[in-house]
Write an enzyme that holds these catalytic residues in place. Structure first.
Site, short mmCIF file in Angstrom:
data_model
loop_
_atom_site.label_atom_id
_atom_site.label_comp_id
_atom_site.label_asym_id
_atom_site.label_seq_id
_atom_site.Cartn_x
_atom_site.Cartn_y
_atom_site.Cartn_z
N CYS A 402 -3.82 -5.40 -0.97
CA CYS A 402 -2.64 -4.85 -1.64
C CYS A 402 -1.57 -5.92 -1.66
O CYS A 402 -1.80 -7.06 -1.24
CB CYS A 402 -2.15 -3.57 -0.97
SG CYS A 402 -1.41 -3.81 0.65
N HIS A 566 6.56 0.88 1.76
CA HIS A 566 6.78 -0.28 2.61
C HIS A 566 7.26 -1.43 1.75
O HIS A 566 7.18 -1.39 0.51
CB HIS A 566 5.51 -0.66 3.37
CG HIS A 566 4.30 -0.79 2.49
ND1 HIS A 566 3.55 0.28 2.08
CD2 HIS A 566 3.71 -1.88 1.94
CE1 HIS A 566 2.55 -0.11 1.34
NE2 HIS A 566 2.62 -1.43 1.22
#
Length: 647
Positions: A402, A566
């Protein structure tokens, strides 16, 4: 060129989301619609076996039962049972305004219009309105008065909305339905209905059909079926003939993977009614749209010529569903509808394939990935094309990548690792990394569909799999099958990449656990989770901005009601220590069109947060543990759930 493409894509996505929104109200109630269709087909005076008493169900079913079910479902999707009750009650106003002779004397003879459109408007609106009202006085009601306030607020608001819909929305929808009916009548009278295939067939491949089908064709078709006993509108989109003809052409004249997979796709499409199985074939060779359009137009022409149709929608578009709803006197016309569409589509597709000089029929795996991108979510049938992208040798290393390599990828890697090990392939390494840290020595790379292109640039030799649901993607099972096919029968032992040593109280502190979040939107929820991290001294203020920036690049919704916002990889310098915040939203948050009840903010300075992320993954693939989190009353309850799960 680029300045024009983005708006078109954005508009398409909005239409897809709107179509999905409508579909989510209609599809759960298809069983009721089928029941009504069967009763209508058999027991009305012109039905197969007329029965005056049973036929009394038909009118109330189409005017009240089905619209109210749709309205309830729409309200429920917004605000659970409370939203469903208010939405359904509010819909009664629009039902009466479009069916009672008190509003239009003509309704005494015609009965008016079944209010599917009104239900699709008032149901969600009623759910949204009561949700907003509840939030106005949330926490302000004195103990002992909650039930009184809740019941009267729902009752009063529902009554006001029902009356408002009756006199405000009613005239508008009467005009809309009359206008749409006139358009259909014009198309039929001028033999133009077959030309709708020019719009409908491309729309299906682009997943724009839900908005057209559930927003226009189904309401108009039911209105037409109520008056004429059948409607050809139900087969404009659901006709299985065009797709079946094209797949049949691939069986005889295709090449490579497309020829090998066409028979299985034909069975799924024609008998199972899942039309999206043929979309990758079209995306790989767009000129085949000509075959679908020609077939669709021919099939509709047959229904026009023979004045045939169905009494209710054929959902899914299976040949079995078609005949279960066929009207008496329409068997010949409907049979010619799908069969002629199949023949014409087959002939045109066969000609196009024969004239094609390419050595293969395109990359079906890439086309399937494009189909999922068009759809906006993973497809349960696209896995049949995964074989075209299998690695050449054994799979020894899998990387879940990611943007930052600390949140989404860690969760996805945990779920995938568990599946790989359960299959007996403990020797296969499953790790998570940031895309920027990828090297071209890995066998298989898993990424969110929005990040796959970036990952391919860094690992062109690897096999790539795209997902959009990190917690429960069907692609994980496909990867397991891919490992089985590449590595042979598994017999290894499970191996853990990250030790599971419990919840670190310094990582997830009690003051960072909130059981009733105050946010009502995705961005507000990100800020709320981020502020908890700032308040605990784990991150600098700038990290919250990086959390929002990360969300703009790719969604942090994991699936299964969980979101883990995040920061970006570049924001790691703003992290003082590893920490996690936990916020629960009992009423749910709309996270890019998906529900999120649990929002976990993550700031990972190293790898010491991975054990808890593994536990979170274990929790959110276990419905029983999710229910325990829903019932949690204290921070200690939350910690007990997270520390009690073994990954």
């Amino acid at each position: 060129m680029s300045t024009q493409t983005a708006p078109r894509a954005g508009a398409r996505v909005h239409v897809q989301k709107f179509g999905t929104f409508l579909s989510n109200m209609v599809m759960p109630n298809i069983g009721a619609i089928i029941a009504w269709g069967l009763i209508t087909a058999f027991f009305i005076p012109v039905g197969w076996t007329p029965n005056e008493k049973i036929a009394t169900i038909v009118g109330p079913g189409i005017y009240y039962l089905i619209p109210l079910l749709i309205a309830y479902t729409g309200g429920y999707n917004i605000y659970k049972i409370r939203g469903g009750v208010v939405g359904a009650t509010a819909t009664m106003g629009i039902i009466m305004a479009t069916s009672s002779p008190l509003f239009n004397e003509v309704y005494a003879e015609t009965g008016g219009s079944p209010m599917f459109l009104g239900a699709m408007i008032m149901g969600p609106f009623g759910g949204w309105a009561i949700m907003r009202l509840d939030r106005l006085w949330d926490g302000k009601i004195k103990p002992g008065f909650e039930m009184l306030v809740n019941n009267f607020s729902a009752g009063i608001s529902a009554a006001i909305m029902a009356i408002g819909a009756m006199f405000i929305l009613g005239p508008i929808l009467r005009a809309v339905m009359e206008g749409l009916s006139n358009v259909v009548e014009f198309l039929v009278d001028n033999s133009l209905l077959p030309f709708t295939a020019i719009v409908i067939e491309p729309a299906k491949v682009l997943f724009l059909n839900n908005a057209l089908n559930h927003g226009v064709l189904t309401p108009l078709g039911l209105d037409q079926a109520k008056q004429a006993g059948q409607s050809a509108l139900f087969l404009l989109e659901a006709n299985p003939g065009p797709g079946a003809g094209m797949l049949l052409a691939f069986m005889f004249f295709g090449k490579g993977v497309s020829k090998a997979t066409a028979p299985g796709a034909l069975v799924i499409q024609f008998f199972g009614g899942i039309h999206e199985v043929y979309f990758p074939y079209v995306l790989a060779k767009p000129k085949l749209l000509l075959a679908l359009i020609a077939g669709g137009a021919t099939g509709t022409l047959m229904n026009v010529m023979f004045d045939s149709g169905l009494v209710a929608p054929a959902a899914p578009g299976s040949i079995f569903a078609v005949y279960s709803s066929v009207a008496k006197g329409s068997v010949l016309g409907v049979t010619l509808c799908w069969s002629s569409a199949l023949i014409v589509s087959f002939v045109v597709a066969a000609l196009l394939l024969k004239l094609d000089r390419s050595e293969d029929d395109g990359d079906l795996a890439a086309a399937a990935a494009q189909m999922e991108a068009n759809k906006g979510k993973s497809s349960s049938v696209s896995g049949m094309f995964a074989g075209s992208a299998k690695p050449a040798g054994p799979i020894n290393s899998i990387i879940f990548a990611c943007d930052a390599g600390m949140g989404s990828s860690a969760m996805g890697a945990s779920v995938l690792r568990k599946k790989i090990q359960a299959a007996g392939y403990g020797e296969v390494s499953v790790k998570n990394l940031a895309i920027s840290n990828l090297t071209d020595d890995v066998d298989l790379v898993v990424t969110h569909q929005d990040l796959t292109a970036r990952a391919k640039e860094r690992t062109p030799s690897a096999t790539h799999v795209s997902v959009d649901n990190f917690m429960g993607s069907p692609r994980y099972d496909e990867i397991v099958e891919m490992v089985k096919a590449s590595n042979g029968e598994g017999g290894g032992t499970a191996a853990a990449d990250v030790a599971d040593d419990g919840v670190d109280t310094d990582v997830l502190r009690d003051d960072a656990i909130v059981l009733n979040g105050s946010a009502t939107s995705r961005d507000a929820a990100i800020s709320e989770a981020g502020r908890l991290l700032v308040a605990s001294g784990a991150v600098e203020e700038s990290y919250v901005d990086a959390m929002h920036e990360r969300e703009q690049s790719v969604s942090t919704h994991m699936g299964n009601l969980l979101a883990i916002p995040h920061g970006t990889n570049e924001a790691k310098s703003a992290i003082r220590r590893t920490a996690i915040s936990f916020v629960r939203y009992p009423d749910g948050i709309d996270w890019n069109g998906k529900p999120a009840e649990f929002v976990v903010g993550i700031a990972g300075a190293g790898n010491d947060h991975l054990a808890l992320l593994q536990k979170l993954a274990g929790v959110f693939v276990d419905q029983e543990q999710v229910e325990r989190l829903r019932r949690a009353e204290t921070a200690a309850d939350v910690r007990a759930v997270l520390s009690g799960v073994k990954v």
